[in-house]
Write a protein that holds these residues in place. Structure first.
Motif, PDB file in Angstrom:
ATOM      1  N   PRO A   1       0.815  -1.223   0.000  1.00  0.00           N
ATOM      2  CA  PRO A   1       0.000   0.000   0.000  1.00  0.00           C
ATOM      3  C   PRO A   1       0.842   1.263   0.000  1.00  0.00           C
ATOM      4  CG  PRO A   1      -0.127  -1.114   2.135  1.00  0.00           C
ATOM      5  CD  PRO A   1       0.535  -2.056   1.180  1.00  0.00           C
ATOM      6  N   ALA A   2       2.032   1.229   0.594  1.00  0.00           N
ATOM      7  CA  ALA A   2       2.895   2.416   0.610  1.00  0.00           C
ATOM      8  C   ALA A   2       3.338   2.785  -0.801  1.00  0.00           C
ATOM      9  CB  ALA A   2       4.104   2.172   1.509  1.00  0.00           C
ATOM     10  N   LEU A   3       3.700   1.798  -1.619  1.00  0.00           N
ATOM     11  CA  LEU A   3       4.120   2.067  -2.990  1.00  0.00           C
ATOM     12  C   LEU A   3       2.966   2.623  -3.823  1.00  0.00           C
ATOM     13  CD1 LEU A   3       6.372  -1.039  -3.769  1.00  0.00           C
ATOM     14  CD2 LEU A   3       7.118   1.322  -3.369  1.00  0.00           C
ATOM     15  N   VAL A   4       1.779   2.056  -3.651  1.00  0.00           N
ATOM     16  CA  VAL A   4       0.615   2.552  -4.397  1.00  0.00           C
ATOM     17  C   VAL A   4       0.302   3.989  -3.979  1.00  0.00           C
ATOM     18  CG1 VAL A   4      -1.865   2.247  -4.774  1.00  0.00           C
ATOM     19  CG2 VAL A   4      -0.344   0.263  -4.794  1.00  0.00           C
ATOM     20  N   LEU A   5       0.459   4.289  -2.709  1.00  0.00           N
ATOM     21  CA  LEU A   5       0.217   5.657  -2.234  1.00  0.00           C
ATOM     22  C   LEU A   5       1.177   6.643  -2.906  1.00  0.00           C
ATOM     23  CD1 LEU A   5      -0.594   6.889   1.270  1.00  0.00           C
ATOM     24  CD2 LEU A   5       1.368   7.877   0.132  1.00  0.00           C
ATOM     25  N   LEU A   6       2.448   6.280  -2.995  1.00  0.00           N
ATOM     26  CA  LEU A   6       3.427   7.160  -3.639  1.00  0.00           C
ATOM     27  C   LEU A   6       3.084   7.375  -5.112  1.00  0.00           C
ATOM     28  CD1 LEU A   6       6.744   5.808  -2.079  1.00  0.00           C
ATOM     29  CD2 LEU A   6       5.640   7.988  -1.571  1.00  0.00           C
ATOM     30  N   ILE A   7       2.661   6.314  -5.789  1.00  0.00           N
ATOM     31  CA  ILE A   7       2.282   6.445  -7.197  1.00  0.00           C
ATOM     32  C   ILE A   7       1.032   7.303  -7.335  1.00  0.00           C
ATOM     33  CG2 ILE A   7       1.444   5.161  -9.207  1.00  0.00           C
ATOM     34  CD1 ILE A   7       3.239   2.838  -8.268  1.00  0.00           C
ATOM     35  N   ARG A   8       0.054   7.077  -6.472  1.00  0.00           N
ATOM     36  CA  ARG A   8      -1.182   7.856  -6.506  1.00  0.00           C
ATOM     37  C   ARG A   8      -0.922   9.338  -6.356  1.00  0.00           C
ATOM     38  NH1 ARG A   8      -4.738   8.059  -1.241  1.00  0.00           N
ATOM     39  NH2 ARG A   8      -3.025   9.527  -0.817  1.00  0.00           N
ATOM     40  N   ASP A   9       0.053   9.677  -5.509  1.00  0.00           N
ATOM     41  CA  ASP A   9       0.342  11.080  -5.242  1.00  0.00           C
ATOM     42  C   ASP A   9       1.388  11.670  -6.185  1.00  0.00           C
ATOM     43  OD1 ASP A   9      -1.475  10.890  -3.235  1.00  0.00           O
ATOM     44  OD2 ASP A   9      -0.026  10.790  -1.608  1.00  0.00           O
ATOM     45  N   GLY A  10       1.764  10.923  -7.230  1.00  0.00           N
ATOM     46  CA  GLY A  10       2.651  11.456  -8.247  1.00  0.00           C
ATOM     47  C   GLY A  10       4.133  11.358  -7.955  1.00  0.00           C
ATOM     48  N   HIS A  11       4.524  10.627  -6.889  1.00  0.00           N
ATOM     49  CA  HIS A  11       5.941  10.487  -6.532  1.00  0.00           C
ATOM     50  C   HIS A  11       6.481   9.183  -7.124  1.00  0.00           C
ATOM     51  CE1 HIS A  11       5.570  13.944  -3.918  1.00  0.00           C
ATOM     52  NE2 HIS A  11       4.539  13.369  -3.315  1.00  0.00           N
ATOM     53  N   ARG A  12       6.561   9.132  -8.441  1.00  0.00           N
ATOM     54  CA  ARG A  12       6.914   7.887  -9.101  1.00  0.00           C
ATOM     55  C   ARG A  12       8.392   7.548  -8.934  1.00  0.00           C
ATOM     56  NH1 ARG A  12       3.169   7.519 -14.570  1.00  0.00           N
ATOM     57  NH2 ARG A  12       1.182   7.931 -13.493  1.00  0.00           N
ATOM     58  N   ILE A  13       9.247   8.555  -8.859  1.00  0.00           N
ATOM     59  CA  ILE A  13      10.676   8.278  -8.648  1.00  0.00           C
ATOM     60  C   ILE A  13      10.887   7.665  -7.265  1.00  0.00           C
ATOM     61  CG2 ILE A  13      12.961   9.319  -8.402  1.00  0.00           C
ATOM     62  CD1 ILE A  13      12.167  11.346 -10.512  1.00  0.00           C
ATOM     63  N   ALA A  14      10.220   8.236  -6.254  1.00  0.00           N
ATOM     64  CA  ALA A  14      10.316   7.680  -4.896  1.00  0.00           C
ATOM     65  C   ALA A  14       9.750   6.271  -4.860  1.00  0.00           C
ATOM     66  CB  ALA A  14       9.587   8.573  -3.909  1.00  0.00           C
ATOM     67  N   ALA A  15       8.637   6.038  -5.579  1.00  0.00           N
ATOM     68  CA  ALA A  15       8.044   4.701  -5.620  1.00  0.00           C
ATOM     69  C   ALA A  15       8.998   3.713  -6.292  1.00  0.00           C
ATOM     70  CB  ALA A  15       6.712   4.739  -6.362  1.00  0.00           C
TER      71      ALA A  15
END
Length: 419
Positions: A316-330
Motif C-alpha cells: 500500500p505504501a508504494l501505491v500511495l506514492l504512485i497515486r500522489d505522483g511520486h513515481r521516482i520515490a516509488a
C-alpha cells in the motif's frame, strides 16, 4: 474528437502488447512458485505443520523444539494448522502457496480500490507480477509464511470500513489476524482512534474469542503463552539481520540484547503514539490508503520482531506514492525492497554485524530506514493537504457544480486508464 480517438488508439495499442507481457511474466512466476513449493521443504511451513500436530498434545507445543526451532505463535494459530497438518507435505505446501498467491491478488485488488482506482484484470495482474519480485512477498512464499493471508484479512476490514459498511462482520478479519500473529492488533487501536468503534469492538471480541478457543483446546500451552512467551523475544533470535525493527537495530548497534533496557518500551510507545495519531488524522480526512499504510508501518516499528517477510505493508505504501505522483520515490522504494541490500552485509553473528559501521550499518537496516522515511514523508506532506473526502455516513448536502466537474474529470481519467 480526433484527439480523443488518437488517445484511445494509443491505449489500445499499448494494451495489445502489454497484456501478453504481464500475463506471461505472471504465469512464469506461478510456475516457479508451484515447482518450488512441490520440491522444497520450507522450514517455517514445517514448523507450522508441527504446531498443528503438537497443539493436540497441549503441553508439548512450547516445551519441545521443532526442527531446531521453537513454535512462537499462539495456540490458536497452531489450531488453524491442524487441518493442514493432516495433508502430505508436498500437497500442503503447494496448496498453501496457491492460497497465498490468491490472497496477494485479492490484497492488490483491495489496495487499488482503497486508493480510489477501478482495478481491471490487467491492472491487478501487473500489480501481482510486480509484487512477487519484492523480497517480503517472495520470502513469504519461499518460507511458507502466513503474511499474505493476514494482509488479505486486514485489508478486507479496511476496505469495508472505508466504504462506510455497517456489516456486523466488519472487524472479524483483523481479530483473526491478531489472534494468529499479535502485531495486527494495532489495527484494533487504529479503528478506535479513527472513530470506527463497532469495528474495533468486533475485532477485539474476535481476538478474545479465538484466544478462548486456544484455551479450550490447549489450556496448559495457552497459559504458558499468554503469561510468558507472547512477549519473550529470546526464543526467536531477535538480533538476526532479517529482523528490521528498531529494537533489532538497537541490539546490533549496542552489541547484544543485554545492553537494551526497559527504556526501549518508551521508544516503542513513542512510535505507536506518533504513528497511530497520524493514521487517525488521515482516516478522518478520508485518506484510508494513507491511514492503512501508516498503521502497517507503525506496527512494524513497534514490534520487537519485524522479519523481512513481515514488510508486505510496502505494497500500500508504494501505491500511495504512485497515486500522489511520486513515481521516482516509488521506483526507488520498489528497487530497495526487491534487492533487499541488508542481505549483502555481514549477518553471521561476526564482529562486523555488531556496533556502528557507518554505511554498512545503514545498509544493514535499510528496510527500517525506509519505514522511518515513509512515516516522515507522510507527516511532512500528507497531513498538510486538505481533506480528501468525508465520512460515508456524513451528509454534506448536494455537491456544487465545481465538485461535480472534478468528479467527472477524475472518472474519465480513470476510465481512460482502465481501457
Amino acid at each position: 474528437m480526433p484527439a480523443e480517438g488518437a488517445v484511445s488508439a494509443e491505449n489500445t495499442g499499448r494494451r495489445r502488447w502489454l497484456a501478453p507481457v504481464v500475463y506471461g511474466v505472471l504465469g512464469l512466476e506461478l510456475v516457479v512458485v508451484l515447482v518450488f513449493a512441490a520440491t522444497y521443504n520450507a522450514l517455517d511451513f514445517r514448523i507450522y505443520m508441527w504446531g498443528g500436530h503438537a497443539v493436540t498434545d497441549d503441553s508439548r507445543l512450547y516445551l519441545a523444539l521443532a526442527y531446531g526451532h521453537w513454535f512462537t505463535y499462539s495456540p490458536f494459530a497452531a489450531i488453524v494448522f491442524v487441518p493442514v497438518a493432516t495433508l502430505p507435505l508436498a500437497v500442503a505446501r503447494v496448496g498453501w502457496d496457491l492460497v497465498s498467491v490468491a490472497a496477494l491478488a485479492y490484497s492488490c485488488t483491495r489496495i487499488l480500490q482503497i486508493a480510489g482506482y477501478r482495478p481491471t484484470r490487467l491492472m491487478v495482474a501487473a500489480f501481482v507480477a510486480a509484487a512477487m519480485a519484492l523480497d517480503p512477498v517472495w520470502e513469504t512464499l519461499f518460507l511458507g509464511q502466513i503474511n499474505l493471508i493476514l494482509l488479505a484479512l486486514i485489508l478486507t476490514d479496511i476496505w469495508l470500513v472505508s466504504r462506510g459498511s455497517s456489516r456486523l462482520a466488519v472487524g472479524v478479519g483483523v481479530g483473526i489476524a491478531a489472534a494468529i500473529k499479535l502485531t495486527p492488533a494495532i489495527f484494533i487501536v487504529f479503528f478506535l482512534l479513527a472513530a470506527r468503534t463497532r469495528a474495533a469492538v468486533v475485532a477485539a471480541g474476535t481476538f478474545v474469542g479465538c484466544g478462548l478457543i486456544g484455551f479450550l483446546v490447549a489450556p496448559h500451552a495457552s497459559a504458558q503463552y499468554w503469561e510468558h512467551l507472547s512477549h519473550d523475544t529470546r526464543r526467536v533470535g531477535a538480533p538476526y539481520i532479517s529482523n528490521q525493527s528498531p529494537y533489532a537495530a538497537a541490539i546490533r548497534i549496542a552489541g547484544g540484547q543485554a545492553h537494551i533496557g526497559w527504556w526501549w518500551v518508551m521508544v516503542s510507545l513513542a512510535f505507536a503514539v506518533i504513528g497511530l495519531a497520524m493514521a487517525a488524522v488521515l482516516a478522518r480526512r478520508g485518506d484510508w490508503l494513507g491511514a492503512t499504510a501508516v498503521t502497517g508501518a507503525t506496527g512494524l516499528l513497534v514490534s520487537p520482531i519485524s522479519w523481512a517477510h513481515h514488510w508486505v505493508w510496502i505494497l500500500p505504501a508504494l501505491v500511495l506514492l504512485i497515486r500522489d505522483g511520486h513515481r521516482i520515490a516509488a521506483a526507488a522504494g520498489y528497487l530497495l525492497f526487491a534487492v533487499a541490500p541488508f542481505w549483502f552485509t555481514p549477518h553471521a553473528a561476526g564482529p562486523r554485524e555488531y556496533g556502528f559501521h557507518w554505511l554498512t550499518t545503514l545498509v544493514a537496516n535499510c528496510f527500517l530506514i525506509a519505514g522511518l522515511a515513509f512515516l516522515a514523508y507522510m507527516a511532512l506532506t500528507q497531513l498538510r493537504r486538505p481533506q480528501r473526502g468525508h465520512d460515508p455516513g456524513e451528509d454534506l448536502g448536494p455537491p456544487g457544480r465545481a465538485e461535480v466537474a472534478v468528479a467527472r474529470l477524475e472518472r474519465d481519467q480513470r476510465g481512460a486508464l482502465d481501457r
